[in-house]
Motif scaffolding. Structure first.
Motif, PDB file in Angstrom:
ATOM      1  N   GLN A 174       0.817  -1.210   0.000  1.00 29.95           N
ATOM      2  CA  GLN A 174       0.000   0.000   0.000  1.00 29.95           C
ATOM      3  C   GLN A 174       0.854   1.264   0.000  1.00 29.95           C
ATOM      4  O   GLN A 174       0.583   2.212  -0.755  1.00 29.95           O
ATOM      5  CB  GLN A 174      -0.956  -0.010   1.199  1.00 29.95           C
ATOM      6  N   LEU A 175       1.883   1.305   0.820  1.00 27.46           N
ATOM      7  CA  LEU A 175       2.716   2.505   0.886  1.00 27.46           C
ATOM      8  C   LEU A 175       3.561   2.691  -0.365  1.00 27.46           C
ATOM      9  O   LEU A 175       3.769   3.812  -0.828  1.00 27.46           O
ATOM     10  CB  LEU A 175       3.620   2.453   2.126  1.00 27.46           C
ATOM     11  N   THR A 176       4.058   1.593  -0.921  1.00 28.67           N
ATOM     12  CA  THR A 176       4.923   1.705  -2.100  1.00 28.67           C
ATOM     13  C   THR A 176       4.119   2.051  -3.350  1.00 28.67           C
ATOM     14  O   THR A 176       4.642   2.688  -4.272  1.00 28.67           O
ATOM     15  CB  THR A 176       5.707   0.404  -2.319  1.00 28.67           C
ATOM     16  N   ASN A 177       2.858   1.685  -3.386  1.00 24.33           N
ATOM     17  CA  ASN A 177       2.024   1.982  -4.545  1.00 24.33           C
ATOM     18  C   ASN A 177       1.424   3.380  -4.522  1.00 24.33           C
ATOM     19  O   ASN A 177       0.819   3.809  -5.499  1.00 24.33           O
ATOM     20  CB  ASN A 177       0.896   0.948  -4.675  1.00 24.33           C
ATOM     21  N   VAL A 178       1.578   4.077  -3.405  1.00 30.44           N
ATOM     22  CA  VAL A 178       1.110   5.460  -3.327  1.00 30.44           C
ATOM     23  C   VAL A 178       2.161   6.363  -3.963  1.00 30.44           C
ATOM     24  O   VAL A 178       3.344   6.272  -3.642  1.00 30.44           O
ATOM     25  CB  VAL A 178       0.870   5.885  -1.859  1.00 30.44           C
ATOM     26  N   GLN A 179       1.744   7.232  -4.859  1.00 27.73           N
ATOM     27  CA  GLN A 179       2.690   8.115  -5.520  1.00 27.73           C
ATOM     28  C   GLN A 179       3.067   9.285  -4.601  1.00 27.73           C
ATOM     29  O   GLN A 179       2.356   9.605  -3.653  1.00 27.73           O
ATOM     30  CB  GLN A 179       2.107   8.642  -6.826  1.00 27.73           C
ATOM     31  N   ALA A 182       5.297   9.226  -0.110  1.00 28.11           N
ATOM     32  CA  ALA A 182       5.264   7.879   0.471  1.00 28.11           C
ATOM     33  C   ALA A 182       6.101   6.910  -0.352  1.00 28.11           C
ATOM     34  O   ALA A 182       6.900   6.147   0.190  1.00 28.11           O
ATOM     35  CB  ALA A 182       3.825   7.381   0.579  1.00 28.11           C
ATOM     36  N   ARG A 183       5.933   6.929  -1.668  1.00 32.45           N
ATOM     37  CA  ARG A 183       6.695   6.009  -2.518  1.00 32.45           C
ATOM     38  C   ARG A 183       8.188   6.304  -2.457  1.00 32.45           C
ATOM     39  O   ARG A 183       9.007   5.380  -2.392  1.00 32.45           O
ATOM     40  CB  ARG A 183       6.208   6.100  -3.967  1.00 32.45           C
TER      41      ARG A 183
END
Length: 280
Positions: A174-179, A182-183
């Motif tokens: 979830q965090l890595t897929n947020v642009q 966060a990413r």
């Protein structure tokens, strides 16, 4: 150990006295397993009251309690084979005798949990996820260990580990897929963790003997299983999975550690040093 039956199972601690080389390899592995969980459970506990939201505070605390319980099981196995009292092994050994991976002793971030903590949640998510996946690979192997008491412990731990892994995988994706920020923070955390992740994946100098005695499978086998488990996750978040894993700050399996571990041990052992009869 010449002439050892490769299918031999050791079912009782006292049987180890007849197999000194086997016992030496087993002790080394048990210290690695115990010390890894012990220090990471402590680092996780420092997030109490500081997690992103109250539900995570509760969930993370439960995971840390489980992980410390796993460490206690391994220390108890060491006590059972005559290495020392479990509590002493957990609290009284200096950092030079610890076998935990250096990555796991690293502080959560600047500050102190009681004084202006500025911890890095991205780093915590990545470190815990990558470690928990490596732990799951080891536990799956240990369920078939030639040392029966360790195999039984692995079965117990595996029941809790499924939920730990699901928890951290969800956070990671979830965090890595947020642009945006966060990413970027997650990408930086991945790079930081990989600098020392080789220390988690190695079994140390006695790794070959551990595999030969079928206590656990080979280091290379376990490493490849970790890579295969992580490949689809990295593809899902559109990141490249590095092919090399570093040990920038030293190899904890050889007793190489940082000042972070010394400070953690001082805190962890404070009550025990005051009252060795206290239960931990």
């Amino acid at each position: 150990m010449e002439g050892r039956d490769p299918t031999m199972k050791i079912t009782k601690p006292e049987e180890l006295q007849q197999h000194p080389e086997y016992k030496e390899a087993l002790v080394e592995l048990l210290f690695q397993l115990a010390d890894d969980d012990f220090i990471l459970a402590y680092r996780g506990s420092e997030w109490l009251g500081l997690a992103p939201h109250i539900e995570e505070d509760i969930a993370f605390s439960s995971i840390n309690q489980d992980t410390m319980g796993h460490a206690a099981m391994y220390y108890q196995l060491l006590e059972d084979i005559g290495i020392g009292k479990a509590d002493d092994l957990a609290h009284q050994r200096p950092s030079s005798e610890r076998r935990n991976a250096v990555l796991l002793e690293k502080v959560n971030g600047p500050g102190h949990y009681l004084h202006e903590p500025r911890y890095d949640w991205a780093f915590t998510v990545v470190r815990h996820y990558f470690y928990t996946q490596a732990k799951k690979v080891r536990i799956d192997s240990l369920k078939h260990s030639s040392y029966e008491p360790l195999a039984q412990v692995a079965v117990k731990i595996n029941m809790e580990l499924y939920y730990h892994l699901m928890h951290w995988r969800t956070w990671f994706i979830q965090l890595t897929n947020v642009q945006g920020e966060a990413r970027e923070r997650m990408k930086n955390a991945v790079a930081k963790v990989f600098e020392d992740f080789g220390g988690v994946l190695t079994l140390g100098a006695k790794g070959d003997r551990m595999a030969e005695f079928e206590i656990i499978e080979s280091e290379e086998t376990l490493k490849q299983r970790w890579v295969q488990a992580m490949k689809p996750i990295f593809e899902e978040v559109n990141l490249d999975l590095p092919s090399e894993f570093g040990m920038k700050r030293g190899n904890g399996r050889n007793g190489e550690h940082t000042a972070d571990l010394d400070e953690a041990i001082m805190t962890l052992s404070e009550v025990y040093r005051i009252d060795p009869l206290a239960a931990w």
